[in-house]
Design a protein around this motif. Structure first.
Motif, PDB file in Angstrom:
ATOM      1  N   THR A  10      32.854 -10.618  49.957  1.00  0.00           N
ATOM      2  CA  THR A  10      34.063 -10.554  49.136  1.00  0.00           C
ATOM      3  C   THR A  10      33.728 -10.106  47.715  1.00  0.00           C
ATOM      4  N   ASP A  11      32.745 -10.742  47.111  1.00  0.00           N
ATOM      5  CA  ASP A  11      32.407 -10.429  45.719  1.00  0.00           C
ATOM      6  C   ASP A  11      31.777  -9.046  45.562  1.00  0.00           C
ATOM      7  N   ILE A  12      30.805  -8.719  46.392  1.00  0.00           N
ATOM      8  CA  ILE A  12      29.990  -7.525  46.186  1.00  0.00           C
ATOM      9  C   ILE A  12      30.558  -6.297  46.887  1.00  0.00           C
ATOM     10  N   VAL A  13      30.948  -6.404  48.143  1.00  0.00           N
ATOM     11  CA  VAL A  13      31.360  -5.239  48.921  1.00  0.00           C
ATOM     12  C   VAL A  13      32.857  -4.950  48.800  1.00  0.00           C
ATOM     13  N   VAL A  14      33.674  -5.980  48.799  1.00  0.00           N
ATOM     14  CA  VAL A  14      35.122  -5.775  48.722  1.00  0.00           C
ATOM     15  C   VAL A  14      35.572  -5.581  47.272  1.00  0.00           C
ATOM     16  N   ASN A  15      35.111  -6.471  46.378  1.00  0.00           N
ATOM     17  CA  ASN A  15      35.555  -6.417  44.976  1.00  0.00           C
ATOM     18  C   ASN A  15      34.616  -5.629  44.063  1.00  0.00           C
ATOM     19  N   PHE A  16      33.461  -5.212  44.577  1.00  0.00           N
ATOM     20  CA  PHE A  16      32.476  -4.451  43.793  1.00  0.00           C
ATOM     21  C   PHE A  16      32.162  -5.135  42.463  1.00  0.00           C
ATOM     22  N   ASP A  17      31.985  -6.442  42.492  1.00  0.00           N
ATOM     23  CA  ASP A  17      31.644  -7.217  41.291  1.00  0.00           C
ATOM     24  C   ASP A  17      30.118  -7.314  41.201  1.00  0.00           C
ATOM     25  N   PHE A  18      29.509  -6.248  40.685  1.00  0.00           N
ATOM     26  CA  PHE A  18      28.054  -6.143  40.678  1.00  0.00           C
ATOM     27  C   PHE A  18      27.385  -7.133  39.736  1.00  0.00           C
ATOM     28  N   ASP A  19      28.123  -7.719  38.812  1.00  0.00           N
ATOM     29  CA  ASP A  19      27.554  -8.748  37.937  1.00  0.00           C
ATOM     30  C   ASP A  19      27.142  -9.981  38.735  1.00  0.00           C
ATOM     31  N   LYS A  20      27.691 -10.129  39.932  1.00  0.00           N
ATOM     32  CA  LYS A  20      27.373 -11.291  40.776  1.00  0.00           C
ATOM     33  C   LYS A  20      26.193 -11.050  41.717  1.00  0.00           C
ATOM     34  N   LEU A  21      25.594  -9.866  41.670  1.00  0.00           N
ATOM     35  CA  LEU A  21      24.445  -9.586  42.542  1.00  0.00           C
ATOM     36  C   LEU A  21      23.350 -10.650  42.436  1.00  0.00           C
ATOM     37  N   PRO A  22      22.975 -11.098  41.214  1.00  0.00           N
ATOM     38  CA  PRO A  22      21.917 -12.123  41.118  1.00  0.00           C
ATOM     39  C   PRO A  22      22.295 -13.458  41.765  1.00  0.00           C
ATOM     40  N   ASN A  23      23.586 -13.705  41.983  1.00  0.00           N
ATOM     41  CA  ASN A  23      24.026 -14.938  42.643  1.00  0.00           C
ATOM     42  C   ASN A  23      23.655 -14.942  44.127  1.00  0.00           C
ATOM     43  N   TYR A  24      23.450 -13.766  44.680  1.00  0.00           N
ATOM     44  CA  TYR A  24      23.257 -13.644  46.123  1.00  0.00           C
ATOM     45  C   TYR A  24      21.909 -13.057  46.531  1.00  0.00           C
ATOM     46  N   PHE A  25      21.356 -12.158  45.719  1.00  0.00           N
ATOM     47  CA  PHE A  25      20.194 -11.382  46.146  1.00  0.00           C
ATOM     48  C   PHE A  25      18.955 -11.710  45.326  1.00  0.00           C
ATOM     49  N   HIS A  26      17.837 -11.877  46.033  1.00  0.00           N
ATOM     50  CA  HIS A  26      16.542 -12.102  45.417  1.00  0.00           C
ATOM     51  C   HIS A  26      16.059 -10.804  44.776  1.00  0.00           C
ATOM     52  N   ASN A  27      15.269 -10.896  43.717  1.00  0.00           N
ATOM     53  CA  ASN A  27      14.732  -9.710  43.036  1.00  0.00           C
ATOM     54  C   ASN A  27      13.882  -8.844  43.957  1.00  0.00           C
ATOM     55  N   ASP A  28      13.251  -9.444  44.962  1.00  0.00           N
ATOM     56  CA  ASP A  28      12.414  -8.695  45.902  1.00  0.00           C
ATOM     57  C   ASP A  28      13.179  -8.293  47.172  1.00  0.00           C
ATOM     58  N   TYR A  29      14.499  -8.375  47.111  1.00  0.00           N
ATOM     59  CA  TYR A  29      15.342  -8.035  48.263  1.00  0.00           C
ATOM     60  C   TYR A  29      15.059  -6.624  48.761  1.00  0.00           C
ATOM     61  N   TYR A  30      15.078  -6.479  50.078  1.00  0.00           N
ATOM     62  CA  TYR A  30      15.123  -5.151  50.672  1.00  0.00           C
ATOM     63  C   TYR A  30      15.955  -5.212  51.944  1.00  0.00           C
ATOM     64  N   GLN A  31      16.467  -4.051  52.307  1.00  0.00           N
ATOM     65  CA  GLN A  31      17.209  -3.983  53.551  1.00  0.00           C
ATOM     66  C   GLN A  31      16.829  -2.707  54.289  1.00  0.00           C
ATOM     67  N   VAL A  32      17.008  -2.782  55.607  1.00  0.00           N
ATOM     68  CA  VAL A  32      16.810  -1.632  56.466  1.00  0.00           C
ATOM     69  C   VAL A  32      18.133  -1.425  57.194  1.00  0.00           C
ATOM     70  N   THR A  33      18.763  -0.278  56.918  1.00  0.00           N
ATOM     71  CA  THR A  33      20.030   0.058  57.553  1.00  0.00           C
ATOM     72  C   THR A  33      19.853   1.343  58.337  1.00  0.00           C
ATOM     73  N   ASP A  34      20.064   1.256  59.633  1.00  0.00           N
ATOM     74  CA  ASP A  34      19.927   2.416  60.511  1.00  0.00           C
ATOM     75  C   ASP A  34      18.584   3.115  60.298  1.00  0.00           C
ATOM     76  N   GLY A  35      17.537   2.315  60.096  1.00  0.00           N
ATOM     77  CA  GLY A  35      16.186   2.838  59.955  1.00  0.00           C
ATOM     78  C   GLY A  35      15.791   3.238  58.543  1.00  0.00           C
ATOM     79  N   LYS A  36      16.711   3.136  57.573  1.00  0.00           N
ATOM     80  CA  LYS A  36      16.413   3.512  56.191  1.00  0.00           C
ATOM     81  C   LYS A  36      16.160   2.253  55.364  1.00  0.00           C
TER      82      LYS A  36
END
Length: 137
Positions: free
Chosen positions: A15-41
């Motif tokens: 809701t906060d990040i993807v729907v509302n694009f409230d990027f100031d809340k990224l630190p509330n959810y994501f670790h500084n060392d976060y990574y993701q793999v989407t469709d092999g990327k």
């Protein structure tokens, strides 16, 4: 975190990040060392921020469905979800994308996400949206 807390946490993140694009809340959810793999990327947190910025510039509206399937491993703190996103681009074109995502959570932060996406219609226009990182011309 138990299963219900993890589902609430990820749901609120969407809701906060993807729907509302409230990027100031990224630190509330994501670790500084976060990574993701989407469709092999594979992308790190900085590339993820670029992805979100590009997504915001490309789409007018995103609706995340309720989670159809949710499996939680409390010991490993991993939440596996299946859901769809209904996306309306700024051009007015609509598409539906099915996602399967596995989130790894540590200390109430998402440290990793592995996703598979599949456009259910308008495949040509929406197949790369889950991993988009530069504006589509």
């Amino acid at each position: 975190m138990n299963k219900h807390e993890a589902i609430r946490f990820i749901s609120q993140m969407y809701t906060d990040i993807v729907v509302n694009f409230d990027f100031d809340k990224l630190p509330n959810y994501f670790h500084n060392d976060y990574y993701q793999v989407t469709d092999g990327k594979k992308i790190n947190i900085e590339e993820f921020k670029k992805h979100l910025t590009t997504l915001k510039a490309t789409v007018d509206k995103i609706i995340v469905s309720p989670f159809y399937d949710a499996l939680y491993d409390e010991e490993l703190q991993t939440l596996t979800l299946r859901y769809t996103v209904d996306v309306t681009k700024k051009s007015g074109t609509r598409g539906l994308i099915e996602l399967i995502a596995i989130f790894e959570i540590q200390n109430r932060k998402i440290v990793r996400c592995n996703e598979l996406s599949h456009a259910l219609h308008n495949v040509k226009e929406f197949k790369e949206l889950a991993s988009i990182s530069s504006p589509v011309v």
